[in-house]
Motif scaffolding. Structure first.
Motif, PDB file in Angstrom:
ATOM      1  N   MET A  87       0.826  -1.206   0.000  1.00 51.05           N
ATOM      2  CA  MET A  87       0.000   0.000   0.000  1.00 51.05           C
ATOM      3  C   MET A  87       0.862   1.260   0.000  1.00 51.05           C
ATOM      4  N   LEU A  88       1.952   1.252   0.752  1.00 53.17           N
ATOM      5  CA  LEU A  88       2.852   2.416   0.772  1.00 53.17           C
ATOM      6  C   LEU A  88       3.467   2.646  -0.610  1.00 53.17           C
ATOM      7  N   ILE A  89       3.838   1.578  -1.280  1.00 54.66           N
ATOM      8  CA  ILE A  89       4.421   1.676  -2.621  1.00 54.66           C
ATOM      9  C   ILE A  89       3.396   2.237  -3.602  1.00 54.66           C
ATOM     10  N   MET A  90       2.194   1.656  -3.590  1.00 52.80           N
ATOM     11  CA  MET A  90       1.157   2.116  -4.509  1.00 52.80           C
ATOM     12  C   MET A  90       0.735   3.553  -4.205  1.00 52.80           C
ATOM     13  N   SER A  91       0.729   3.919  -2.941  1.00 51.69           N
ATOM     14  CA  SER A  91       0.368   5.282  -2.561  1.00 51.69           C
ATOM     15  C   SER A  91       1.407   6.279  -3.093  1.00 51.69           C
TER      16      SER A  91
END
Length: 170
Positions: A87-91
């Motif tokens: 999620m951090l990467i996609m965000s």
């Protein structure tokens, strides 16, 4: 000609000259005031023409921020560490991604490989819309380095990600 007549003639010319000068200055002042009003109007129009499109463009960019996945709280106890880092990467990709209406309904499949410190090892397009893929690659490259888990098992599951970028334009 008598001296009094000459004096009156000179006096009349002086009065006429002063009157002409006064009238000239009066009209010059009115013209200058009209020009000043026109300059202010032109400046206001210039500001509107320059600033308004920029403000509209900025509002449009903010409106078109994309969400490649449904937002879930990172504090959720149901998320695994892998899911949190994903999620951090996609965000981070989302925060750097700019799309436009021409990309609505289009997709781009990409493969992203990371180094253990979160830096990009490689990114490649597998297939998809050209403009969307260019925009997506740019966002991915801008986001480097990415947050990466120090857990070797989580890193192994995240070091090679294949995902489909599909903007959700509001």
């Amino acid at each position: 000609m008598k001296p009094i007549a000459i004096f009156l003639l000179i006096f009349a010319c002086m009065v006429a000259g002063f009157s002409g000068a006064i009238l000239y200055n009066y009209f010059s002042l009115n013209t200058a005031q009209a020009q000043l009003v026109q300059l202010h109007a032109n400046a206001a129009l210039h500001d509107k023409l320059i600033n308004e499109p920029y403000q509209q463009e900025r509002a449009e960019v903010e409106r078109r921020q994309v969400s490649p996945f449904k937002m879930i709280s990172l504090d959720s106890p149901d998320l695994t560490e892998r899911q949190k880092y994903l999620m951090l990467i996609m965000s981070k990709i989302r925060d750097n991604w700019i799309v436009d209406d021409s990309m609505r309904g289009k997709e781009c499949r990409v493969n992203i490989q990371f180094q253990s410190d979160g830096a990009l090892a490689s990114v490649s397009v597998l297939d998809g819309d050209y403009n969307l893929c260019v925009s997506g690659l740019s966002a991915i490259q801008k986001g480097s380095p990415y947050p990466m888990s120090t857990d070797p098992h989580v890193y192994d599951s995240l070091k090679n990600i294949t995902t489909t970028l599909s903007p959700q334009i509001r």
